[in-house]
Every structure is written in structure tokens, then in C-alpha cells.
Design a protein around this motif. Structure first.
Motif, PDB file in Angstrom:
ATOM      1  N   GLY A  20      37.804  37.016  48.537  1.00 47.82           N
ATOM      2  CA  GLY A  20      38.206  38.235  47.847  1.00 47.82           C
ATOM      3  C   GLY A  20      38.300  39.418  48.778  1.00 47.82           C
ATOM      4  N   LEU A  38      36.120  39.281  43.558  1.00 47.63           N
ATOM      5  CA  LEU A  38      36.605  37.907  43.621  1.00 47.63           C
ATOM      6  C   LEU A  38      37.551  37.708  42.453  1.00 47.63           C
ATOM      7  CD1 LEU A  38      33.066  36.339  44.151  1.00 47.63           C
ATOM      8  CD2 LEU A  38      34.665  37.099  45.905  1.00 47.63           C
ATOM      9  N   THR A  39      38.842  37.650  42.748  1.00 44.86           N
ATOM     10  CA  THR A  39      39.860  37.638  41.699  1.00 44.86           C
ATOM     11  C   THR A  39      40.384  36.231  41.439  1.00 44.86           C
ATOM     12  OG1 THR A  39      40.516  39.861  42.361  1.00 44.86           O
ATOM     13  CG2 THR A  39      42.050  38.651  40.985  1.00 44.86           C
ATOM     14  N   SER A  85      38.086  38.724  37.101  1.00 44.13           N
ATOM     15  CA  SER A  85      37.439  38.932  38.403  1.00 44.13           C
ATOM     16  C   SER A  85      35.926  38.848  38.243  1.00 44.13           C
ATOM     17  CB  SER A  85      37.795  40.309  38.985  1.00 44.13           C
ATOM     18  OG  SER A  85      39.194  40.472  39.128  1.00 44.13           O
TER      19      SER A  85
END
Length: 343
Positions: A20, A38-39, A85
Motif C-alpha cells: 500500500g 492497504l487498498t 481499505s
């Protein structure tokens, strides 16, 4: 400013990696923080995303146990309000990462020993809590406003993704021999990765990039014995780093504590500053009112070197030769003579 969670905003991008992006943020409880987002990847279906999300969120309690002055503090991990996310809120380290310093060139050995000590203290904390890092590298070592090194991005890599992750992140160089052999990670694979990190810091990006790709060599064994060293790096440093990177885990340092003991005894003088370019290596150190300089002009087949001392600017004195090659010599001869000079 973006807002993925109530009470947390972020703006300036600090960096990015396989997991990410990292931003400078502001948290209503902790003040200035670093925010890792963190997608969800476009190719992940709902089941894949739920699995990754569950894993990251489960790490929250795990990571919170690693409170140590040389481990980046994770304040909390939460799912973003949009559901797409996972947000990790952690302490902000104003000095950036050691990757930035590595890219500038070789670090002075006293700094490397200081950072190695800091990192090993952090690893000792993780290991005593039955945690592994699995991703020790310059980019995951951060420097705070006081100049102390802290380990970041721990707990995110697991054994089942370590090889794929490292290839994706460009750091398969830091995977120990036994992991390539399918034996999994351990305390000793973290030590191996730190040895690889110290080698990088001592030599800088230009020198390291001239090596054959390490990821193509490690799995064949004997990698540490093939490493070429800048001639100012003391033999004792070379021996310790090679032992950290032994193929055999039985011959490697068995714990962070054992590696700490070895690092503590390493010399930090004389502290040469080195600058490596494709055609030249130049060293410099200052002693009293004098400046000592060594230059190695290098090409694939022709090498020359010279060393001299000169007065610092604003002081009196004459330039004096300290030695050098007699004309152009082979690389092997130049390296041997330079090692003798520095020793």
C-alpha cells in the motif's frame, strides 16, 4: 485532506510499497502520525479481499504487543469507512527510511554499527514475543527525529506469501537460502536479511547494482562468500556479515542477542566517507587539520589509485602523497593494494 476514518486525516504521500501507500497524517488522539493505507486490488473478488482484510485486522492485537523503542509503534489498525481499505495508524519517523540513505551511497561504518545495533534490539523484542519480521530491508528501517533506527512494516508478511511478496516488492535479494529451499522463515532468516541490509548500507546503491542479480545466486548457495567488498570495509566487518548470511542456519548467529554481541565488538574507526560512481571511488576522512583522500579510478580492465593528505581549507600546509599504484594495474592488484592501505 483525505479522511478514511473518523478522527484521522492524511495528506502528503511519504512512500509506497507492495502492501500500500504511506501518508503523513493527523490523528485526534496521537497527533502527527504515519498512515499506511492497504487498498483492495481491482483483481480481488469479495472472498479474496475478505481473506486479506481478515488477516490484516487480525494482526492488530499481535502488533500492539511489540512495544519497544526500536520498533515503530502501531497505534491501531482498522477497516476504512468505505470498506475498501485497511488503515494502519503508526508513529511518524521524521528521518525517513534507510533506503533513502542507501541510494545516496555508502554509509560511514560508525553509523552502520549504530543502526545495526538499534535494529537488532528491535528484532530481539519481536523474537522474544514469538514474532518474526520476514521483511528486513533498508526501506523498512525508519529513523526518528533523534537519529534512532526503528523497525517498521513487521507482521504483514507470512510464510505462505513471502516469496511472491519479495519478488513483487523487488527485495527477493533479502530472502535467506533456506527459505528459497522451502524450509520457511525463522529468527535466523531475519538475521540473514539484516546481514544483506548491512552489506547494502556499507556499499551504497551504485556498487550494489554492479553485482550480478543476487536473487539469481542465493538459491545456488555460497552467496555470502561471493560478495565483493569495498576495500575500506574492515575484515572483521566482513566476517560478521558473512556469518549473518551463512547458508547453514547452524553456522549463522542463532539469535539477535548473539548478533548484537558480534556487532558491538566491530571497529568504527577510521571512519572513511566513500563516494562510488561508475568510474571512480573516492574516500575522505579528516584528522586534525588535515584531510586524507584516496581515489580509485576504475574501468573494466584498467585501474589506478592514489592517496594523499592535504590541509583543510583555511589551514596551512602542503599536499603530501600517501601512496598509490604505479601506473595502470589490474583490478585484483588495485584491490589488494587498497585493502592493504586501508588496513
Amino acid at each position: 485532506m483525505a479522511n478514511l476514518l473518523a478522527g484521522l486525516t492524511y495528506s502528503k504521500k511519504l512512500g509506497s510499497g507492495a502492501f500500500g501507500e504511506v501518508f503523513l497524517g493527523e490523528d485526534q488522539t496521537h497527533g502527527q502520525v504515519a498512515v499506511k493505507v492497504l487498498t483492495r486490488k481491482a483483481e480481488w473478488d469479495d472472498a479474496e479481499w475478505d481473506s486479506w482484510k481478515k488477516g490484516f485486522l487480525a494482526e492488530a492485537q499481535h502488533l500492539s504487543r511489540a512495544a519497544h523503542s526500536h520498533v515503530v509503534k502501531v497505534h491501531y489498525i482498522a477497516e476504512a469507512d468505505d470498506g475498501q481499505s485497511v488503515v494502519i495508524c503508526m508513529s511518524f519517523c521524521a528521518g525517513g527510511s534507510l533506503h533513502q540513505r542507501y541510494e545516496k551511497g555508502p554509509m560511514v561504518i560508525d553509523k552502520v554499527r549504530k543502526f545495526a545495533t538499534d535494529v537488532l534490539l528491535g528484532l530481539q523484542c519481536l523474537h522474544l514475543r514469538k514474532m518474526l519480521h520476514r521483511d528486513v530491508k533498508p526501506a523498512n528501517i525508519l529513523v526518528d527525529s533523534r537519529g534512532n533506527a526503528l523497525i517498521g512494516d513487521f507482521g504483514l508478511v507470512s510464510d505462505d506469501i513471502v516469496l511472491g511478496y519479495a519478488s513483487q516488492a523487488g527485495y527477493s535479494d533479502h530472502i535467506a537460502y533456506e527459505v528459497w529451499m522451502g524450509h520457511g522463515t525463522s529468527v535466523k532468516s531475519d538475521i540473514w536479511a539484516l546481514g544483506a541490509t548491512l552489506y547494502r548500507l556499507l556499499h551504497g546503491k551504485q556498487w550494489y547494482d554492479e553485482l550480478p542479480p543476487p536473487r539469481d545466486l542465493i538459491a545456488h548457495g555460497g552467496f555470502a562468500d561471493q560478495l565483493p567488498w569495498l576495500p575500506h570495509v574492515p575484515k572483521r566487518w566482513q566476517r560478521v556479515i558473512r556469518q549473518m548470511m551463512e547458508d547453514s542456519t547452524a553456522k549463522r548467529y542463532q539469535s539477535a542477542e548473539a548478533a548484537l554481541s558480534a556487532i558491538a565488538s566491530l571497529p568504527i574507526t577510521p571512519a572513511w566517507e566513500a563516494d562510488v560512481t561508475p568510474n571512480k571511488v573516492r574516500w575522505r576522512r579528516e584528522k586534525g587539520t588535515r584531510r586524507h583522500i584516496v581515489e580509485w579510478v576504475r574501468s573494466p580492465r584498467q585501474h589506478e589509485w592514489s592517496a594523499w593528505t592535504e590541509p583543510k581549507p583555511g589551514t596551512k600546509g602542503q599536499k603530501k602523497s600517501l601512496g598509490g599504484s604505479i601506473g595502470v594495474v589490474p583490478k585484483k592488484k588495485a584491490l589488494a593494494d587498497l585493502e592493504a592501505f586501508f588496513s
